[in-house]
Design an enzyme around this catalytic site. Sequence first.
Site, short mmCIF file in Angstrom:
data_model
loop_
_atom_site.label_atom_id
_atom_site.label_comp_id
_atom_site.label_asym_id
_atom_site.label_seq_id
_atom_site.Cartn_x
_atom_site.Cartn_y
_atom_site.Cartn_z
N LYS A 54 -7.23 -32.25 -0.92
CA LYS A 54 -6.34 -31.09 -1.03
C LYS A 54 -4.96 -31.43 -0.47
O LYS A 54 -3.93 -31.09 -1.07
CB LYS A 54 -6.95 -29.88 -0.30
N GLN A 98 -11.86 -24.60 5.42
CA GLN A 98 -12.84 -25.40 4.68
C GLN A 98 -14.26 -24.95 5.07
O GLN A 98 -14.60 -24.92 6.25
CB GLN A 98 -12.65 -26.89 4.98
N ASP A 121 -7.95 -19.45 -1.57
CA ASP A 121 -9.29 -19.74 -2.09
C ASP A 121 -9.79 -18.58 -2.96
O ASP A 121 -10.72 -18.75 -3.76
CB ASP A 121 -10.28 -19.95 -0.93
#
Length: 287
Positions: A54, A98, A121
Amino acid sequence: MKQNLLDGKALSTRMRAAMRDEVAALSRRHGRAPGLAVILVGDDPASQIYVRNKANGCRDLGIHSISHPLPSDTSQQHLLGLIGELNQDPKVDGILVQLPVPEQIDAEAIIEAIDPGKDVDGFHPYNVGRLTSRIPALRPCTPYGCMKLIAQTGVDLHGKEAVIVGASNIVGRPMAMELLLAGATVTITHRFTEDLAAHVARADLVVAAAGKPGLVKGEWIKPGAIVIDVGINRLPDGSLAGDVEFATASKRAGWITPVPGGVGPMTITMLLANTITAFRNRIGETD
Ligand code: NAD
């Protein structure tokens, strides 16, 4: 039937090239680049790889990525405090924690603490609710990436039978909402579903996201169907495999995604796209 590969790597490369120009133009106009804060709690090796990918994706596009590695014994209170600071930070447009987080931390509470406008997200109940209510805001990245891949086929999904294998919060459920929005007739199967084969066999579109290698047999696939394999499974020999038996399924499918190189690269691409969208929304430039 001729195999028709849906190449997520190639599509990602094309999309990221356009996004790189967009980020450069936005940065020139507004005097700063979009910013993504990435929090990783603990040292899970797979999570470290995802976080690195990422960060590399951000760097490649000119997005400013700020990494927050935290020890595995980080308390929920500490993490909530950091999220509170990032919510207030004007240079941070996106916040990503995460997953999975260590067991002393309640993942739901963490997701809910993120400002929905920075939830790149797309996991916050606000953003899930927006998608469910047909007014999507920041969309969950993996299903959003799957929709971009499906769009490559040119198939109009209105009235098509779509079967999703897996009902998780991050893939199966939001995938169902995306497909419903696109006009498909949607079935969500899960671990309690009886006769998975019969469901898959009538599907014009199959999205497999169970995390079980080879769960979906090639012989179940309806000839000409679109097959999107979200599964990423590490086999004992170290190689990666999806949830679909690729060799047999690809002989019957009209279109199929490979693993790796299908959905995986698209998930990160959509995270980057969401970061740009969050930046635009925050500065009030939505065209
Ligand atoms: P999860 O474990 O949270 O959910 C799995 C789902 O599969 C559950 O709803 C379960 O009920 C269902 N399931 C289990 N056995 C089944 C069966 N026999 N028939 C039908 N459904 C069954 O998993 P997840 O987080 O949604 O991830 C699923 C897979 O997708 C994993 O392999 C994961 O690594 C992968 N994944 C890939 C990406 C990507 O970017 N490509 C993103 C997220 C997840």
